[in-house]
Design a protein around this motif. Sequence first.
Motif, PDB file in Angstrom:
ATOM      1  N   ARG A 247       4.836 -27.383 -36.067  1.00  0.00           N
ATOM      2  CA  ARG A 247       5.892 -26.987 -35.122  1.00  0.00           C
ATOM      3  C   ARG A 247       7.222 -27.669 -35.412  1.00  0.00           C
ATOM      4  O   ARG A 247       8.181 -27.455 -34.680  1.00  0.00           O
ATOM      5  N   ASN A 248       7.271 -28.465 -36.460  1.00  0.00           N
ATOM      6  CA  ASN A 248       8.513 -29.135 -36.822  1.00  0.00           C
ATOM      7  C   ASN A 248       9.559 -28.097 -37.224  1.00  0.00           C
ATOM      8  O   ASN A 248       9.328 -27.285 -38.119  1.00  0.00           O
ATOM      9  N   ARG A 249      10.710 -28.117 -36.562  1.00  0.00           N
ATOM     10  CA  ARG A 249      11.714 -27.083 -36.791  1.00  0.00           C
ATOM     11  C   ARG A 249      12.277 -27.122 -38.202  1.00  0.00           C
ATOM     12  O   ARG A 249      12.581 -26.073 -38.783  1.00  0.00           O
ATOM     13  N   ALA A 250      12.433 -28.310 -38.753  1.00  0.00           N
ATOM     14  CA  ALA A 250      12.979 -28.428 -40.110  1.00  0.00           C
ATOM     15  C   ALA A 250      12.038 -27.788 -41.123  1.00  0.00           C
ATOM     16  O   ALA A 250      12.472 -27.061 -42.026  1.00  0.00           O
ATOM     17  N   ILE A 251      10.738 -28.028 -40.980  1.00  0.00           N
ATOM     18  CA  ILE A 251       9.758 -27.449 -41.901  1.00  0.00           C
ATOM     19  C   ILE A 251       9.730 -25.930 -41.765  1.00  0.00           C
ATOM     20  O   ILE A 251       9.690 -25.194 -42.768  1.00  0.00           O
ATOM     21  N   LEU A 252       9.769 -25.449 -40.527  1.00  0.00           N
ATOM     22  CA  LEU A 252       9.756 -23.998 -40.312  1.00  0.00           C
ATOM     23  C   LEU A 252      11.017 -23.339 -40.851  1.00  0.00           C
ATOM     24  O   LEU A 252      10.966 -22.223 -41.375  1.00  0.00           O
ATOM     25  N   LEU A 253      12.146 -24.038 -40.755  1.00  0.00           N
ATOM     26  CA  LEU A 253      13.387 -23.502 -41.322  1.00  0.00           C
ATOM     27  C   LEU A 253      13.286 -23.433 -42.844  1.00  0.00           C
ATOM     28  O   LEU A 253      13.716 -22.438 -43.457  1.00  0.00           O
ATOM     29  N   LEU A 254      12.708 -24.453 -43.457  1.00  0.00           N
ATOM     30  CA  LEU A 254      12.522 -24.430 -44.910  1.00  0.00           C
ATOM     31  C   LEU A 254      11.600 -23.281 -45.319  1.00  0.00           C
ATOM     32  O   LEU A 254      11.810 -22.639 -46.351  1.00  0.00           O
ATOM     33  N   GLY A 255      10.597 -23.020 -44.498  1.00  0.00           N
ATOM     34  CA  GLY A 255       9.718 -21.884 -44.782  1.00  0.00           C
ATOM     35  C   GLY A 255      10.452 -20.565 -44.702  1.00  0.00           C
ATOM     36  O   GLY A 255      10.280 -19.691 -45.557  1.00  0.00           O
ATOM     37  N   ALA A 256      11.295 -20.436 -43.684  1.00  0.00           N
ATOM     38  CA  ALA A 256      12.087 -19.208 -43.548  1.00  0.00           C
ATOM     39  C   ALA A 256      13.060 -19.041 -44.703  1.00  0.00           C
ATOM     40  O   ALA A 256      13.368 -17.919 -45.121  1.00  0.00           O
ATOM     41  N   ALA A 257      13.557 -20.172 -45.231  1.00  0.00           N
ATOM     42  CA  ALA A 257      14.529 -20.136 -46.334  1.00  0.00           C
ATOM     43  C   ALA A 257      13.858 -20.203 -47.704  1.00  0.00           C
ATOM     44  O   ALA A 257      14.549 -20.329 -48.726  1.00  0.00           O
ATOM     45  N   SER A 258      12.535 -20.093 -47.749  1.00  0.00           N
ATOM     46  CA  SER A 258      11.812 -20.299 -49.009  1.00  0.00           C
ATOM     47  C   SER A 258      12.213 -19.294 -50.091  1.00  0.00           C
ATOM     48  O   SER A 258      12.301 -19.644 -51.271  1.00  0.00           O
ATOM     49  N   TYR A 259      12.464 -18.041 -49.699  1.00  0.00           N
ATOM     50  CA  TYR A 259      12.849 -17.048 -50.703  1.00  0.00           C
ATOM     51  C   TYR A 259      14.224 -17.368 -51.275  1.00  0.00           C
ATOM     52  O   TYR A 259      14.451 -17.216 -52.481  1.00  0.00           O
ATOM     53  N   ALA A 260      15.131 -17.850 -50.428  1.00  0.00           N
ATOM     54  CA  ALA A 260      16.447 -18.255 -50.906  1.00  0.00           C
ATOM     55  C   ALA A 260      16.328 -19.438 -51.870  1.00  0.00           C
ATOM     56  O   ALA A 260      16.998 -19.480 -52.915  1.00  0.00           O
ATOM     57  N   ILE A 261      15.474 -20.404 -51.545  1.00  0.00           N
ATOM     58  CA  ILE A 261      15.243 -21.544 -52.443  1.00  0.00           C
ATOM     59  C   ILE A 261      14.721 -21.043 -53.785  1.00  0.00           C
ATOM     60  O   ILE A 261      15.163 -21.479 -54.854  1.00  0.00           O
ATOM     61  N   TYR A 262      13.778 -20.132 -53.716  1.00  0.00           N
ATOM     62  CA  TYR A 262      13.155 -19.609 -54.927  1.00  0.00           C
ATOM     63  C   TYR A 262      14.161 -18.882 -55.811  1.00  0.00           C
ATOM     64  O   TYR A 262      14.146 -19.017 -57.040  1.00  0.00           O
ATOM     65  N   LEU A 263      15.066 -18.131 -55.197  1.00  0.00           N
ATOM     66  CA  LEU A 263      16.035 -17.342 -55.962  1.00  0.00           C
ATOM     67  C   LEU A 263      17.184 -18.183 -56.513  1.00  0.00           C
ATOM     68  O   LEU A 263      17.681 -17.926 -57.618  1.00  0.00           O
ATOM     69  N   LEU A 264      17.631 -19.168 -55.748  1.00  0.00           N
ATOM     70  CA  LEU A 264      18.841 -19.888 -56.122  1.00  0.00           C
ATOM     71  C   LEU A 264      18.585 -21.089 -57.030  1.00  0.00           C
ATOM     72  O   LEU A 264      19.495 -21.524 -57.746  1.00  0.00           O
ATOM     73  N   HIS A 265      17.366 -21.611 -57.031  1.00  0.00           N
ATOM     74  CA  HIS A 265      17.161 -22.804 -57.868  1.00  0.00           C
ATOM     75  C   HIS A 265      17.328 -22.512 -59.365  1.00  0.00           C
ATOM     76  O   HIS A 265      17.798 -23.393 -60.097  1.00  0.00           O
ATOM     77  N   PRO A 266      17.001 -21.307 -59.881  1.00  0.00           N
ATOM     78  CA  PRO A 266      17.283 -21.059 -61.298  1.00  0.00           C
ATOM     79  C   PRO A 266      18.776 -21.121 -61.637  1.00  0.00           C
ATOM     80  O   PRO A 266      19.149 -21.521 -62.734  1.00  0.00           O
ATOM     81  N   VAL A 267      19.623 -20.708 -60.688  1.00  0.00           N
ATOM     82  CA  VAL A 267      21.066 -20.782 -60.914  1.00  0.00           C
ATOM     83  C   VAL A 267      21.485 -22.236 -61.088  1.00  0.00           C
ATOM     84  O   VAL A 267      22.232 -22.587 -62.014  1.00  0.00           O
ATOM     85  N   ALA A 268      20.975 -23.104 -60.219  1.00  0.00           N
ATOM     86  CA  ALA A 268      21.305 -24.522 -60.302  1.00  0.00           C
ATOM     87  C   ALA A 268      20.754 -25.147 -61.582  1.00  0.00           C
ATOM     88  O   ALA A 268      21.442 -25.932 -62.250  1.00  0.00           O
ATOM     89  N   VAL A 269      19.524 -24.795 -61.938  1.00  0.00           N
ATOM     90  CA  VAL A 269      18.916 -25.345 -63.152  1.00  0.00           C
ATOM     91  C   VAL A 269      19.756 -24.986 -64.380  1.00  0.00           C
ATOM     92  O   VAL A 269      19.983 -25.817 -65.265  1.00  0.00           O
ATOM     93  N   GLY A 270      20.254 -23.753 -64.416  1.00  0.00           N
ATOM     94  CA  GLY A 270      21.089 -23.330 -65.536  1.00  0.00           C
ATOM     95  C   GLY A 270      22.363 -24.147 -65.663  1.00  0.00           C
ATOM     96  O   GLY A 270      22.843 -24.411 -66.773  1.00  0.00           O
TER      97      GLY A 270
END
Length: 321
Positions: A247-270
């Motif tokens: 029920r931790n709001r921060a963890i649930l927010l990270l879960g909701a943003a998981s697709y954004a994390i997945y898509l944007l991290h390759p841009v940063a890695v590059g």
Amino acid sequence: MINNLQALRALAAIGVSVFHVGLLPATSLPFTIGAAGVDLFFVLSGFIIAYSSSQDARQFLARRLIRILPAYWIATIIASLFVFQAMSPAETFDWLVQSLFYLPGPGGRPVLIFVAWTLVYELAFYLLYWLALRAGARRAPVVAIAMLLVLGLVPVPGQPGPWPLLLEFVLGVCIYLAIDNLSRPVSKGVGLWVAGAGLLALPLLAQLTGYDPDDYQSVERVLVWGLPATCIVLGAILAEREGFAIRNRAILLLGAASYAIYLLHPVAVGQLLQLPPQSPPTSWLACFAATAAIVGVSVLFHLFIEVRMLRWMRQMISRAE
């Protein structure tokens, strides 16, 4: 079941991100097990699609496509803006078009978002499940399993394939069928034990079998990482049914943003590839800082772009019904 699955999404996305950030010269932090986040995503997707379509199968394919494609296209355009600095506009445009539609590039050139190969699997699964829904929502899981097994295991002469990673979606659909037919409550704590066993098995099976993570599209991967991922997802669902929910709001927010994390991290890695090599503990700090920055930017992308875009698109679909 939603809370714990959101937490698993966060775990999977951050795990994949740390894995790729750890490959940079500036970090050199081997975190091979983070790549198993892809397998966790696939099993999760199998369960979620079967579960959600059993509740409401209206506009199934349209709803799944707007969940995946627009955000991917935006991330691809963002990546192309960085490429534009080192290439001519014409070359950048060609690479952008190739990446937007996942077309083969000259000389085997990959798409700009290098994790997009997993989205091809996702989209293939959505299409197959949409076809399975033609047989009705109740029969769809079994029909989808049959089609996925054929495509995942049976080679067709003169055609590409098979695609064993489709079997991980099968595992997710099987979790749905097991939960849907569970008539008696499970003893308290069983879910946590099952999930814990899966988390322990992820690195242990890879160590015992000598699995090479570079072999990322094989039946062996399904056995070594797909089966433990199945235990993790099943255990998380059982635990929430037993009353244990994140029920931790921060963890649930990270879960909701998981697709954004997945898509944007390759841009940063590059963009971080050119950083000079570092030694511990500086390399560890660099990995932490890069991952934290990726997560922070991704959460902002989710809140101010992804959420609003999805809300608008879902309203458009609802009006069209």
